[in-house]
Motif scaffolding. Sequence first.
Motif, PDB file in Angstrom:
ATOM      1  N   LEU A  30      -1.083  -1.017-116.267  1.00  0.00           N
ATOM      2  CA  LEU A  30      -0.018  -0.909-116.742  1.00  0.00           C
ATOM      3  C   LEU A  30       0.507   0.329-116.170  1.00  0.00           C
ATOM      4  O   LEU A  30       1.768   0.378-115.442  1.00  0.00           O
ATOM      5  CB  LEU A  30       0.426  -0.971-118.172  1.00  0.00           C
ATOM      6  N   LEU A  31      -0.031   1.469-116.360  1.00  0.00           N
ATOM      7  CA  LEU A  31       0.533   2.896-115.709  1.00  0.00           C
ATOM      8  C   LEU A  31       0.506   2.800-114.255  1.00  0.00           C
ATOM      9  O   LEU A  31       1.573   3.421-113.533  1.00  0.00           O
ATOM     10  CB  LEU A  31      -0.611   3.940-116.054  1.00  0.00           C
ATOM     11  N   GLN A  32      -0.307   2.195-113.692  1.00  0.00           N
ATOM     12  CA  GLN A  32      -0.185   1.997-112.023  1.00  0.00           C
ATOM     13  C   GLN A  32       0.870   1.119-111.539  1.00  0.00           C
ATOM     14  O   GLN A  32       1.616   1.403-110.567  1.00  0.00           O
ATOM     15  CB  GLN A  32      -1.568   1.224-111.581  1.00  0.00           C
ATOM     16  N   GLU A  33       1.379   0.162-112.279  1.00  0.00           N
ATOM     17  CA  GLU A  33       2.546  -0.599-112.237  1.00  0.00           C
ATOM     18  C   GLU A  33       3.611   0.167-112.349  1.00  0.00           C
ATOM     19  O   GLU A  33       4.566   0.249-111.519  1.00  0.00           O
ATOM     20  CB  GLU A  33       2.696  -1.965-112.756  1.00  0.00           C
ATOM     21  N   LEU A  34       3.764   0.823-113.426  1.00  0.00           N
ATOM     22  CA  LEU A  34       5.098   1.446-113.635  1.00  0.00           C
ATOM     23  C   LEU A  34       5.041   2.894-112.682  1.00  0.00           C
ATOM     24  O   LEU A  34       6.070   3.138-112.034  1.00  0.00           O
ATOM     25  CB  LEU A  34       4.732   2.267-115.101  1.00  0.00           C
ATOM     26  N   ALA A  35       4.027   3.355-112.454  1.00  0.00           N
ATOM     27  CA  ALA A  35       3.932   4.537-111.109  1.00  0.00           C
ATOM     28  C   ALA A  35       4.298   3.820-109.782  1.00  0.00           C
ATOM     29  O   ALA A  35       5.218   4.782-109.274  1.00  0.00           O
ATOM     30  CB  ALA A  35       2.584   4.770-111.028  1.00  0.00           C
ATOM     31  N   ARG A  36       4.001   2.726-109.418  1.00  0.00           N
ATOM     32  CA  ARG A  36       4.632   2.064-108.133  1.00  0.00           C
ATOM     33  C   ARG A  36       6.197   1.733-108.283  1.00  0.00           C
ATOM     34  O   ARG A  36       6.835   2.144-107.355  1.00  0.00           O
ATOM     35  CB  ARG A  36       4.096   0.660-108.205  1.00  0.00           C
ATOM     36  N   ARG A  37       6.771   1.593-109.485  1.00  0.00           N
ATOM     37  CA  ARG A  37       8.029   1.398-109.665  1.00  0.00           C
ATOM     38  C   ARG A  37       8.965   2.525-109.926  1.00  0.00           C
ATOM     39  O   ARG A  37      10.197   2.608-109.591  1.00  0.00           O
ATOM     40  CB  ARG A  37       8.514   0.288-110.865  1.00  0.00           C
ATOM     41  N   ALA A  38       8.403   3.600-110.278  1.00  0.00           N
ATOM     42  CA  ALA A  38       8.901   4.846-110.703  1.00  0.00           C
ATOM     43  C   ALA A  38       9.650   5.568-109.532  1.00  0.00           C
ATOM     44  O   ALA A  38       9.013   5.693-108.365  1.00  0.00           O
ATOM     45  CB  ALA A  38       8.144   5.706-111.659  1.00  0.00           C
ATOM     46  N   VAL A  39      10.632   6.030-109.758  1.00  0.00           N
ATOM     47  CA  VAL A  39      11.329   7.083-108.607  1.00  0.00           C
ATOM     48  C   VAL A  39      10.368   8.531-108.643  1.00  0.00           C
ATOM     49  O   VAL A  39       9.967   8.797-107.435  1.00  0.00           O
ATOM     50  CB  VAL A  39      12.692   7.376-109.192  1.00  0.00           C
ATOM     51  N   HIS A  40      10.048   8.863-109.836  1.00  0.00           N
ATOM     52  CA  HIS A  40       9.233  10.178-109.880  1.00  0.00           C
ATOM     53  C   HIS A  40       7.934   9.764-110.783  1.00  0.00           C
ATOM     54  O   HIS A  40       8.104   9.065-111.913  1.00  0.00           O
ATOM     55  CB  HIS A  40      10.096  11.245-110.483  1.00  0.00           C
ATOM     56  N   VAL A  41       7.041  10.329-110.597  1.00  0.00           N
ATOM     57  CA  VAL A  41       5.866  10.412-111.382  1.00  0.00           C
ATOM     58  C   VAL A  41       5.360  11.862-111.523  1.00  0.00           C
ATOM     59  O   VAL A  41       4.905  12.443-110.530  1.00  0.00           O
ATOM     60  CB  VAL A  41       4.472   9.394-111.179  1.00  0.00           C
ATOM     61  N   ARG A  42       5.360  12.430-112.830  1.00  0.00           N
ATOM     62  CA  ARG A  42       4.945  13.919-113.081  1.00  0.00           C
ATOM     63  C   ARG A  42       3.731  13.765-113.912  1.00  0.00           C
ATOM     64  O   ARG A  42       3.756  13.268-114.947  1.00  0.00           O
ATOM     65  CB  ARG A  42       5.872  14.803-113.569  1.00  0.00           C
ATOM     66  N   ARG A  43       2.871  14.827-113.922  1.00  0.00           N
ATOM     67  CA  ARG A  43       1.598  14.873-114.765  1.00  0.00           C
ATOM     68  C   ARG A  43       1.852  16.318-115.440  1.00  0.00           C
ATOM     69  O   ARG A  43       2.035  17.152-114.558  1.00  0.00           O
ATOM     70  CB  ARG A  43       0.304  14.913-113.819  1.00  0.00           C
ATOM     71  N   VAL A  44       1.611  16.205-116.670  1.00  0.00           N
ATOM     72  CA  VAL A  44       1.756  17.741-117.467  1.00  0.00           C
ATOM     73  C   VAL A  44       0.431  17.808-118.046  1.00  0.00           C
ATOM     74  O   VAL A  44      -0.255  17.205-118.843  1.00  0.00           O
ATOM     75  CB  VAL A  44       2.898  17.362-118.491  1.00  0.00           C
ATOM     76  N   PHE A  45       0.059  19.172-117.721  1.00  0.00           N
ATOM     77  CA  PHE A  45      -1.378  19.585-118.139  1.00  0.00           C
ATOM     78  C   PHE A  45      -1.077  21.250-118.642  1.00  0.00           C
ATOM     79  O   PHE A  45      -0.860  21.945-117.670  1.00  0.00           O
ATOM     80  CB  PHE A  45      -2.386  19.576-116.913  1.00  0.00           C
ATOM     81  N   CYS A  46      -1.594  21.118-119.786  1.00  0.00           N
ATOM     82  CA  CYS A  46      -1.487  22.548-120.330  1.00  0.00           C
ATOM     83  C   CYS A  46       0.010  23.123-120.185  1.00  0.00           C
ATOM     84  O   CYS A  46       0.132  24.406-120.087  1.00  0.00           O
ATOM     85  CB  CYS A  46      -2.383  23.453-119.883  1.00  0.00           C
ATOM     86  N   GLY A  47       0.971  22.256-120.566  1.00  0.00           N
ATOM     87  CA  GLY A  47       2.249  22.348-120.164  1.00  0.00           C
ATOM     88  C   GLY A  47       3.132  22.670-118.875  1.00  0.00           C
ATOM     89  O   GLY A  47       4.136  23.073-118.741  1.00  0.00           O
ATOM     90  N   LEU A  48       1.893  22.802-117.851  1.00  0.00           N
ATOM     91  CA  LEU A  48       2.347  22.899-116.478  1.00  0.00           C
ATOM     92  C   LEU A  48       2.583  21.466-115.615  1.00  0.00           C
ATOM     93  O   LEU A  48       1.908  20.454-116.034  1.00  0.00           O
ATOM     94  CB  LEU A  48       1.404  23.520-115.374  1.00  0.00           C
ATOM     95  N   THR A  49       3.711  21.343-114.945  1.00  0.00           N
ATOM     96  CA  THR A  49       3.916  20.046-114.193  1.00  0.00           C
ATOM     97  C   THR A  49       3.545  19.973-113.126  1.00  0.00           C
ATOM     98  O   THR A  49       3.585  20.931-112.009  1.00  0.00           O
ATOM     99  CB  THR A  49       5.497  19.798-114.370  1.00  0.00           C
TER     100      THR A  49
END
Length: 111
Positions: free
Chosen positions: A88-107
């Motif tokens: 599901l996340l892969q499909e959403l990532a394909r459709r999304a305009v932007h995909v961001r990962r947040v780790f330890c509060g950093l983007t």
Amino acid sequence: MWGETMDLVIGGAFQGKLSWAAREYDLKPEELCDLAAEEPRAGARCCFHLEELTQLLAADVVVSREVGSGVVPMDAGERDWRERHGVLLQELARRAVHVRRVFCGLTEELK
């Protein structure tokens, strides 16, 4: 279906995803939909706890815990759920305009 301008924010548990999204998109409490506590609702600009989602709805921002990077569960049902969530996340990532990962509060911008 998901909105054509949807953004996806992913990362591990307790990494600051929702706090970051609230600041970045200027989200007000009434614009948030906690899918672990309530049914999906129209008008929500941000849905979080996607892993609890059982139906699709349109949203501007989706925040989800990334569940596939940890210890592999012994239980086959739990492994199957993680795989479905990842697909599901892969499909959403394909459709999304932007995909961001947040780790330890950093983007990190992935797309």
